[in-house]
Design a protein around this motif. Structure first.
Motif, PDB file in Angstrom:
ATOM      1  N   THR A 196      27.874 -25.423  91.984  1.00  0.00           N
ATOM      2  CA  THR A 196      27.292 -26.210  90.893  1.00  0.00           C
ATOM      3  C   THR A 196      28.087 -25.948  89.630  1.00  0.00           C
ATOM      4  N   PRO A 197      27.990 -26.837  88.646  1.00  0.00           N
ATOM      5  CA  PRO A 197      28.676 -26.617  87.370  1.00  0.00           C
ATOM      6  C   PRO A 197      28.137 -25.409  86.608  1.00  0.00           C
ATOM      7  N   ASP A 198      26.930 -24.936  86.979  1.00  0.00           N
ATOM      8  CA  ASP A 198      26.317 -23.826  86.251  1.00  0.00           C
ATOM      9  C   ASP A 198      26.982 -22.485  86.525  1.00  0.00           C
ATOM     10  N   GLY A 199      27.698 -22.353  87.614  1.00  0.00           N
ATOM     11  CA  GLY A 199      28.387 -21.092  87.889  1.00  0.00           C
ATOM     12  C   GLY A 199      27.460 -19.957  88.259  1.00  0.00           C
ATOM     13  N   PHE A 200      26.504 -20.195  89.153  1.00  0.00           N
ATOM     14  CA  PHE A 200      25.595 -19.140  89.610  1.00  0.00           C
ATOM     15  C   PHE A 200      26.305 -18.181  90.567  1.00  0.00           C
ATOM     16  N   ASP A 201      25.623 -17.028  90.813  1.00  0.00           N
ATOM     17  CA  ASP A 201      26.043 -16.058  91.837  1.00  0.00           C
ATOM     18  C   ASP A 201      27.410 -15.454  91.537  1.00  0.00           C
ATOM     19  N   LEU A 202      27.496 -14.798  90.355  1.00  0.00           N
ATOM     20  CA  LEU A 202      28.778 -14.222  89.943  1.00  0.00           C
ATOM     21  C   LEU A 202      28.687 -12.743  89.571  1.00  0.00           C
ATOM     22  N   LEU A 203      27.558 -12.109  89.828  1.00  0.00           N
ATOM     23  CA  LEU A 203      27.409 -10.701  89.467  1.00  0.00           C
ATOM     24  C   LEU A 203      28.047  -9.814  90.523  1.00  0.00           C
ATOM     25  N   LEU A 204      28.669  -8.724  90.064  1.00  0.00           N
ATOM     26  CA  LEU A 204      29.440  -7.853  90.952  1.00  0.00           C
ATOM     27  C   LEU A 204      29.174  -6.381  90.660  1.00  0.00           C
ATOM     28  N   GLY A 205      29.277  -5.561  91.701  1.00  0.00           N
ATOM     29  CA  GLY A 205      29.315  -4.112  91.527  1.00  0.00           C
ATOM     30  C   GLY A 205      28.036  -3.547  90.969  1.00  0.00           C
ATOM     31  N   PHE A 206      28.155  -2.662  89.952  1.00  0.00           N
ATOM     32  CA  PHE A 206      26.962  -1.994  89.444  1.00  0.00           C
ATOM     33  C   PHE A 206      26.039  -2.930  88.679  1.00  0.00           C
ATOM     34  N   SER A 207      26.485  -4.141  88.344  1.00  0.00           N
ATOM     35  CA  SER A 207      25.578  -5.090  87.690  1.00  0.00           C
ATOM     36  C   SER A 207      24.506  -5.592  88.660  1.00  0.00           C
ATOM     37  N   THR A 208      24.671  -5.332  89.964  1.00  0.00           N
ATOM     38  CA  THR A 208      23.653  -5.706  90.945  1.00  0.00           C
ATOM     39  C   THR A 208      22.738  -4.539  91.299  1.00  0.00           C
ATOM     40  N   SER A 209      22.921  -3.384  90.640  1.00  0.00           N
ATOM     41  CA  SER A 209      22.035  -2.245  90.889  1.00  0.00           C
ATOM     42  C   SER A 209      20.607  -2.603  90.506  1.00  0.00           C
ATOM     43  N   LYS A 210      19.646  -1.991  91.192  1.00  0.00           N
ATOM     44  CA  LYS A 210      18.231  -2.284  90.930  1.00  0.00           C
ATOM     45  C   LYS A 210      17.745  -1.657  89.635  1.00  0.00           C
ATOM     46  N   ASN A 211      18.190  -0.436  89.364  1.00  0.00           N
ATOM     47  CA  ASN A 211      17.571   0.364  88.315  1.00  0.00           C
ATOM     48  C   ASN A 211      18.210   0.206  86.943  1.00  0.00           C
ATOM     49  N   GLY A 212      19.439  -0.321  86.918  1.00  0.00           N
ATOM     50  CA  GLY A 212      20.112  -0.503  85.638  1.00  0.00           C
ATOM     51  C   GLY A 212      19.650  -1.760  84.928  1.00  0.00           C
ATOM     52  N   LEU A 213      20.109  -1.922  83.703  1.00  0.00           N
ATOM     53  CA  LEU A 213      19.783  -3.087  82.884  1.00  0.00           C
ATOM     54  C   LEU A 213      21.057  -3.898  82.685  1.00  0.00           C
ATOM     55  N   THR A 214      21.085  -5.108  83.231  1.00  0.00           N
ATOM     56  CA  THR A 214      22.255  -5.975  83.148  1.00  0.00           C
ATOM     57  C   THR A 214      22.039  -7.004  82.051  1.00  0.00           C
ATOM     58  N   VAL A 215      23.011  -7.104  81.139  1.00  0.00           N
ATOM     59  CA  VAL A 215      22.839  -7.894  79.911  1.00  0.00           C
ATOM     60  C   VAL A 215      23.722  -9.132  79.930  1.00  0.00           C
ATOM     61  N   ALA A 216      23.103 -10.275  79.735  1.00  0.00           N
ATOM     62  CA  ALA A 216      23.815 -11.547  79.591  1.00  0.00           C
ATOM     63  C   ALA A 216      24.133 -11.794  78.124  1.00  0.00           C
ATOM     64  N   GLY A 217      25.006 -12.756  77.870  1.00  0.00           N
ATOM     65  CA  GLY A 217      25.325 -13.161  76.502  1.00  0.00           C
ATOM     66  C   GLY A 217      24.550 -14.416  76.132  1.00  0.00           C
ATOM     67  N   ALA A 218      24.142 -14.520  74.867  1.00  0.00           N
ATOM     68  CA  ALA A 218      23.345 -15.666  74.429  1.00  0.00           C
ATOM     69  C   ALA A 218      23.816 -16.165  73.072  1.00  0.00           C
TER      70      ALA A 218
END
Length: 731
Positions: A271-293
């Protein structure tokens, strides 16, 4: 009502009660505080894991070295835009994992500025005494003028890195150049090279580290498609560190690959939205992954507009967890440069959004320590951030900005309202047990209830299966709310329909769950349970509630303030009692400017060490939280005196509100007259500037002052309507 925190006290709250102490605290991660954190750390498991990580690192470094030689690759390169790329790890399938910084081509968006001195909440928070860890392509330029002596090289690396300096500045720059001030501008930072990040973080977390920032990740154009969204070995390792060090939270940037189309086989489809691009420790359960806004913030700290940044990598992860977790500002952030000690540079990307969030979280830890005398566990801190994030677009979370935009102001206010209109509890659920709690909602408010937990590392890691939906969650906790036969469920998302709005249902994948009930009214039962058997036989979790009536405390002005007794040292006053209320009684001599405060849970106070012949004033107010405080009651005045019998007595001069009077002539020579409508019972007292009563009488008609010496006096007039005082000069 003045909503600023009282100048006479700093709040120190506990889960049941809070105390207000007239002292100045020094906040920070002291050795005593670190000892408390270390006592909660599974030091044996973590120590064994560190040994394992070191051996694996040694083996991988040897393999990486051989690979670099055989492929004729450089260990690290710097691209035209300054991005650093280095071969830092190998996947379980042998894939070379190139780490890269996320400065593509925060403070305001996260609302951290509202916590500063003279900010909207005026809390005086700045990170002083707190410490944050920074791992990056290299260490920051520690000699930069913005750092003073607060930034230390944590691993002895001599690789001064531009990106690491930018990130560290966004966190802790003091603000010599005002536009470059860091979010936690008085905090300490320990800067590291990313080469041994897991080993160094595990060691630091075991020693009390609360937060670390990682504005880098795996380069997205150099891995097979199955890596995207996968729970891999590196994800598992970071989860294991955080589980065994429950006060430590890793904050990482989501990445800047939204427009890259590097994943040819996303779980949702192209899709043009570009989903499913997270990699490595950004997929960890316990950490906090931050997007840009991209955001627009109003003058009162409200979020007026928000959309995900065009560069920010989107979720989901393969098992459908809500990632990224939330969003911060990564747009054109001015920060420190490594060119020289006084250089600056603007940058944007999730590399800049992440430290904006990390710095805000550090301030919230500082504030929690200020209020309650301890730090939050990582699950509580993460849960608080997600619970209070500003929802954007459609209701509920999404795979673009998670739970919304970081809102440090709302998070701080929830901490202030704890045990009044909010609840925060760190609990433990044993295997096969259920936790229940009955609460009353604040009528007309939205009831928010969430649970957050640091989950044991996942047992199954992906080794090459494209879009493997196996849940990484180990201990699956559930929150439910019931009322009159109706059951309310938490939010959940569907990874194969990534652009669909969130729905309520049984969430089987996220270690954070939240329920919202708009226009809640009446009593509700909250139940926390779990599926299957709990790994290790128990699971710690944090429960966060808002929009609840958590206390019977009332912020109405206390009634019935009156004198009840006197002795040779002072007087006793009391007032009508209310439940679960802290009272502040203030008193002062009539001629003094400053009030003396006493804090009590009782509805009676003895005022001691009073001076004979002095007039005193007394007032009272109710305190439920630092921000939920009543106005002061009407003032009562009394004279403390001794009669000829030498028995000490008091005389109440006035209750209630004052009324308006004037006197003439002023200055006076022989007589003064009170210009006011007075009853026949009206009386006056002439008081010296030292507070002594030297003359009394009926206030109707001229008052003889011919016997007074020249100087300034106070005339106090008491009538049925109350009391009024005014100054006059005897010439």
């Amino acid at each position: 009502m003045d909503c600023k925190k009282p100048t006479w006290a700093t709040g120190l709250f506990s889960s049941a009660i809070f105390f207000l102490l007239n002292v100045i605290f020094t906040y920070g991660q002291t050795e005593g505080q670190k000892a408390i954190i270390r006592s909660s750390t599974n030091s044996v498991t973590l120590s064994e894991f560190i040994v394992q990580l070191k051996q694996e690192h040694k083996n991988k470094q040897s393999n990486i070295k051989n690979l670099l030689v055989s492929k004729n690759w450089k260990y690290a390169t710097k691209e035209k835009d300054g991005t650093v790329v280095s071969l830092n790890d190998l996947g379980t399938d042998g894939t070379p994992l190139f780490y890269t910084t996320f400065n593509d081509p925060s403070e305001q968006t996260s609302r951290a500025h509202t916590l500063y001195t003279n900010g909207l909440l005026d809390l005086g928070l700045d990170g002083d005494g707190m410490t944050v860890g920074v791992w990056d392509a290299g260490v920051a330029l520690t000699t930069h003028q913005e750092f003073g002596d607060r930034v230390k090289n944590g691993d002895g690396s001599d690789e001064i890195d531009a990106h690491g300096t930018l990130v560290t500045g966004n966190l802790v720059s003091t603000g010599i150049k005002a536009q470059a001030q860091g979010v936690a501008y008085a905090a300490n930072a320990i800067t590291h090279n990313w080469t041994r990040d897991k080993i160094e973080v595990a060691e630091a977390a075991a020693n009390g580290l609360l937060l670390s920032n990682h504005s880098y990740g795996i380069k997205s154009d150099r891995v097979p498609d199955w890596y995207f969204g996968a729970y891999i070995r590196v994800s598992q390792d970071w989860d294991k560190i955080m589980y065994n060090a429950p006060y430590y939270l890793m904050v990482t940037a989501a990445g800047n690959s939204q427009q890259s189309m590097d994943n040819e086989s996303p779980i949702y489809g192209k899709t043009p939205d570009g989903f499913d691009l997270l990699l490595g420790f950004s997929t960890s359960k316990n950490g906090l992954t931050v997007a840009g806004a991209y955001t627009e913030i109003g003058k009162k700290g409200e979020l007026k507009k928000a959309e995900v940044a065009a560069y920010s990598s989107l979720g989901p992860v393969d098992d459908g967890r809500i990632k990224p977790d939330l969003a911060g500002d990564g747009s054109s952030i001015l920060s420190t440069s490594s060119d020289h000690d006084k250089s600056y540079q603007s940058s944007f990307g999730t590399s800049m959004a992440a430290p904006g969030v990390t710095g805000s979280l550090l301030l919230l830890q500082q504030y929690h320590d200020e209020l309650y005398g301890n730090f939050m566990k990582a699950a509580t801190l993460k849960g608080l951030a997600l619970h209070t994030a500003d929802d954007v677009a459609e209701k509920g979370p999404d795979y673009k900005m998670g739970w919304g935009v970081m809102n440090a102001k709302s998070a701080a206010e929830l901490l202030q309202e704890r045990d009044y209109s909010s609840l925060i509890a760190e609990e433990q659920l044993a295997d096969q047990e259920t936790f229940t709690l009955t609460i009353d909602a604040l009528p007309g408010e939205t009831l928010y209830a969430s649970i957050s937990w640091t989950d044991p590392e996942g047992t199954a890691i992906n080794r090459g299966e494209l879009n493997d939906g196996t849940a990484a969650l180990t201990n699956d906790l559930d929150i439910r709310i019931t009322q009159n036969g109706t059951t309310y469920f938490p939010w959940k998302l569907n990874p194969v329909r990534a652009s669909d709005a969130a729905i309520q249902g049984d969430n089987r994948v996220d270690p954070y769950e939240r329920i919202e009930i708009p226009n809640a009214e009446g009593s509700y039962e909250i139940t926390i349970s779990h599926k299957g058997a709990l790994t290790n036989g128990y699971q710690d979790f944090s429960l966060i509630l808002s929009g609840v009536k958590a206390s019977n405390c009332s912020v109405e002005i206390p009634k019935g303030l009156d004198m009840v007794a006197a002795d040779t040292n002072g007087v006793k006053v009391n007032w009508d009692s209310t439940d679960e209320t802290l009272y502040e009684l203030q008193y002062k001599a009539f001629n003094e400017a400053e009030w003396t405060s006493q804090l009590t849970w009782n509805n009676e106070v003895s005022i001691a060490d009073l001076s004979l012949g002095q007039i005193y004033e007394v007032r009272i107010r109710a305190i439920c939280t630092e921000q939920a405080v009543s106005e002061f009651s009407d003032t009562i005045q009394f004279e403390f005196k001794a009669e000829e019998s030498t028995v000490l007595e008091y005389e109440v001069l006035a209750h209630g509100e004052t009324f308006e009077i004037s006197i003439y002539p002023n200055p006076a020579v022989d007589r003064i007259t009170v210009d006011a409508k007075l009853s026949e019972d009206a009386v006056y007292s002439v008081v010296t500037t030292s507070g002594n009563i030297i003359k009394k009488g009926n206030a109707r008609g001229p008052i003889d002052v011919s016997c007074l010496s020249s100087g300034l006096y106070v005339l106090v007039v008491q009538d049925h309507a109350g009391i009024k005082s005014t100054k006059f000069y005897k010439s």
